[in-house]
Design a protein around this motif. Structure first.
Motif, mmCIF file in Angstrom:
data_model
loop_
_atom_site.group_PDB
_atom_site.id
_atom_site.type_symbol
_atom_site.label_atom_id
_atom_site.label_comp_id
_atom_site.label_asym_id
_atom_site.label_seq_id
_atom_site.Cartn_x
_atom_site.Cartn_y
_atom_site.Cartn_z
ATOM 1 N N LYS A 1 0.813 -1.211 0.000
ATOM 2 C CA LYS A 1 0.000 0.000 0.000
ATOM 3 C C LYS A 1 0.852 1.268 0.000
ATOM 4 O O LYS A 1 0.356 2.346 -0.245
ATOM 5 N N ARG A 2 2.130 1.133 0.270
ATOM 6 C CA ARG A 2 3.009 2.292 0.369
ATOM 7 C C ARG A 2 3.736 2.509 -0.957
ATOM 8 O O ARG A 2 4.029 1.581 -1.685
ATOM 9 N N TYR A 3 4.020 3.763 -1.216
ATOM 10 C CA TYR A 3 4.752 4.099 -2.435
ATOM 11 C C TYR A 3 6.238 4.096 -2.126
ATOM 12 O O TYR A 3 6.749 4.983 -1.450
ATOM 13 N N LEU A 4 6.915 3.065 -2.622
ATOM 14 C CA LEU A 4 8.343 2.904 -2.363
ATOM 15 C C LEU A 4 9.104 2.831 -3.678
ATOM 16 O O LEU A 4 8.585 2.352 -4.680
ATOM 17 N N THR A 5 10.347 3.270 -3.636
ATOM 18 C CA THR A 5 11.197 3.111 -4.813
ATOM 19 C C THR A 5 11.591 1.639 -4.934
ATOM 20 O O THR A 5 11.431 0.858 -3.986
ATOM 21 N N VAL A 6 12.115 1.275 -6.078
ATOM 22 C CA VAL A 6 12.581 -0.091 -6.285
ATOM 23 C C VAL A 6 13.667 -0.423 -5.264
ATOM 24 O O VAL A 6 13.661 -1.510 -4.673
ATOM 25 N N PHE A 7 14.583 0.521 -5.021
ATOM 26 C CA PHE A 7 15.653 0.268 -4.064
ATOM 27 C C PHE A 7 15.121 0.174 -2.636
ATOM 28 O O PHE A 7 15.630 -0.593 -1.823
ATOM 29 N N GLY A 8 14.068 0.934 -2.338
ATOM 30 C CA GLY A 8 13.417 0.815 -1.036
ATOM 31 C C GLY A 8 12.779 -0.559 -0.864
ATOM 32 O O GLY A 8 12.845 -1.164 0.216
ATOM 33 N N MET B 1 7.062 -14.253 -4.784
ATOM 34 C CA MET B 1 6.610 -13.244 -3.814
ATOM 35 C C MET B 1 7.516 -12.021 -3.831
ATOM 36 O O MET B 1 7.047 -10.886 -3.861
ATOM 37 N N MET B 2 8.829 -12.281 -3.775
ATOM 38 C CA MET B 2 9.781 -11.167 -3.705
ATOM 39 C C MET B 2 9.742 -10.325 -4.976
ATOM 40 O O MET B 2 9.706 -9.096 -4.908
ATOM 41 N N PHE B 3 9.757 -10.977 -6.133
ATOM 42 C CA PHE B 3 9.782 -10.209 -7.375
ATOM 43 C C PHE B 3 8.430 -9.577 -7.690
ATOM 44 O O PHE B 3 8.385 -8.488 -8.271
ATOM 45 N N ASN B 4 7.326 -10.200 -7.305
ATOM 46 C CA ASN B 4 6.018 -9.552 -7.468
ATOM 47 C C ASN B 4 5.941 -8.289 -6.618
ATOM 48 O O ASN B 4 5.415 -7.269 -7.056
ATOM 49 N N PHE B 5 6.471 -8.366 -5.401
ATOM 50 C CA PHE B 5 6.501 -7.173 -4.553
ATOM 51 C C PHE B 5 7.388 -6.110 -5.188
ATOM 52 O O PHE B 5 7.010 -4.929 -5.250
ATOM 53 N N LEU B 6 8.541 -6.515 -5.653
ATOM 54 C CA LEU B 6 9.495 -5.574 -6.239
ATOM 55 C C LEU B 6 8.881 -4.800 -7.406
ATOM 56 O O LEU B 6 9.055 -3.588 -7.520
ATOM 57 N N TRP B 7 8.135 -5.489 -8.263
ATOM 58 C CA TRP B 7 7.588 -4.851 -9.465
ATOM 59 C C TRP B 7 6.097 -4.541 -9.343
ATOM 60 O O TRP B 7 5.437 -4.288 -10.341
ATOM 61 N N GLY B 8 5.556 -4.565 -8.145
ATOM 62 C CA GLY B 8 4.160 -4.184 -7.952
ATOM 63 C C GLY B 8 3.172 -5.131 -8.599
ATOM 64 O O GLY B 8 2.106 -4.713 -9.041
ATOM 65 N N GLY B 9 3.539 -6.422 -8.680
ATOM 66 C CA GLY B 9 2.651 -7.421 -9.260
ATOM 67 C C GLY B 9 2.664 -7.438 -10.776
ATOM 68 O O GLY B 9 1.938 -8.209 -11.395
ATOM 69 N N LYS B 10 3.481 -6.597 -11.375
ATOM 70 C CA LYS B 10 3.574 -6.549 -12.839
ATOM 71 C C LYS B 10 4.761 -7.372 -13.318
ATOM 72 O O LYS B 10 5.559 -7.854 -12.526
ATOM 73 N N ARG B 11 4.866 -7.500 -14.630
ATOM 74 C CA ARG B 11 5.969 -8.232 -15.250
ATOM 75 C C ARG B 11 7.314 -7.625 -14.845
ATOM 76 O O ARG B 11 7.439 -6.419 -14.677
ATOM 77 N N ASP B 12 8.328 -8.470 -14.657
ATOM 78 C CA ASP B 12 9.664 -7.990 -14.296
ATOM 79 C C ASP B 12 10.154 -6.973 -15.323
ATOM 80 O O ASP B 12 10.047 -7.200 -16.528
ATOM 81 N N LYS B 13 10.688 -5.870 -14.830
ATOM 82 C CA LYS B 13 11.205 -4.832 -15.730
ATOM 83 C C LYS B 13 12.680 -5.061 -16.053
ATOM 84 O O LYS B 13 13.190 -4.514 -17.020
ATOM 85 N N ILE B 14 13.339 -5.840 -15.217
ATOM 86 C CA ILE B 14 14.744 -6.201 -15.417
ATOM 87 C C ILE B 14 14.831 -7.704 -15.215
ATOM 88 O O ILE B 14 14.203 -8.248 -14.301
ATOM 89 N N GLY C 1 25.348 -2.835 -12.522
ATOM 90 C CA GLY C 1 24.099 -2.518 -13.210
ATOM 91 C C GLY C 1 22.873 -3.212 -12.655
ATOM 92 O O GLY C 1 21.803 -3.153 -13.256
ATOM 93 N N GLY C 2 23.014 -3.873 -11.516
ATOM 94 C CA GLY C 2 21.888 -4.571 -10.903
ATOM 95 C C GLY C 2 21.206 -3.749 -9.834
ATOM 96 O O GLY C 2 21.476 -2.566 -9.663
ATOM 97 N N LEU C 3 20.348 -4.416 -9.095
ATOM 98 C CA LEU C 3 19.593 -3.775 -8.016
ATOM 99 C C LEU C 3 20.055 -4.233 -6.640
ATOM 100 O O LEU C 3 19.499 -3.818 -5.640
ATOM 101 N N ASP C 4 21.022 -5.123 -6.598
ATOM 102 C CA ASP C 4 21.467 -5.712 -5.332
ATOM 103 C C ASP C 4 20.373 -6.573 -4.701
ATOM 104 O O ASP C 4 20.300 -6.732 -3.492
#
Length: 147
Positions: free
Chosen positions: A34-41, A75-88, A100-103
């Motif tokens: 529900k919170r607006y977070l950056t990808v790194f957040g 679960m982790m990647f769905n959270f990371l991309w907001g339930g959408k298709r992986d962008k990376i 060039g990654g996200l760590d």
């Protein structure tokens, strides 16, 4: 809670322990979605809050089955991309920022690293801890082995 009896095999027990913990992680993810977070957040949350729920299971328990590992990744990647298709691509996302990654965490590699670290501690003559003493006594290592 987890229900088991004398006929419950170890793999089923381990799977049910992980599944119970994953339902807790899913609840945490829902509350943070529900919170607006950056990808790194989000990567920081995954590594600190979500994985903290699983870390203490990974050391003493056998590796979870492939379906559970896939569920954790999903679960982790769905959270990371907001339930959408992986962008990376995931193999890029887990690379360091310098490369060039996200760590992002690779959970399978993470499990292996925790278990390897445990083995190193077991054979480290300087490291002392009650679990090490119990394990050494239970395994009955010969005296000539430096542990």
């Amino acid at each position: 809670g987890i229900k088991f009896n004398a006929s419950t095999d170890l793999k089923s027990l381990v799977d049910s322990i992980y599944e119970e913990k994953l339902s807790k992680v899913a609840g945490l993810i829902r509350s943070w979605n529900k919170r607006y977070l950056t990808v790194f957040g989000k990567v920081t949350l995954i590594k600190t809050l979500f994985l903290a729920q699983l870390v203490y299971l990974t050391v003493p328990l056998p590796r979870p089955n492939e379906n559970i590992l896939k569920s954790i990744d999903t679960m982790m990647f769905n959270f990371l991309w907001g339930g959408k298709r992986d962008k990376i691509k995931r193999d890029i996302a887990i690379k360091s920022k310098e490369l060039g990654g996200l760590d992002m965490i690779n959970f399978r590699t993470f499990i292996v690293s925790l278990k390897v670290k445990l083995v190193f501690k077991l054979f480290d003559n300087v490291f002392q801890h009650p679990w090490k003493e119990i394990l050494v006594n239970q395994l009955k290592f010969p005296d000539h082995l430096a542990i």
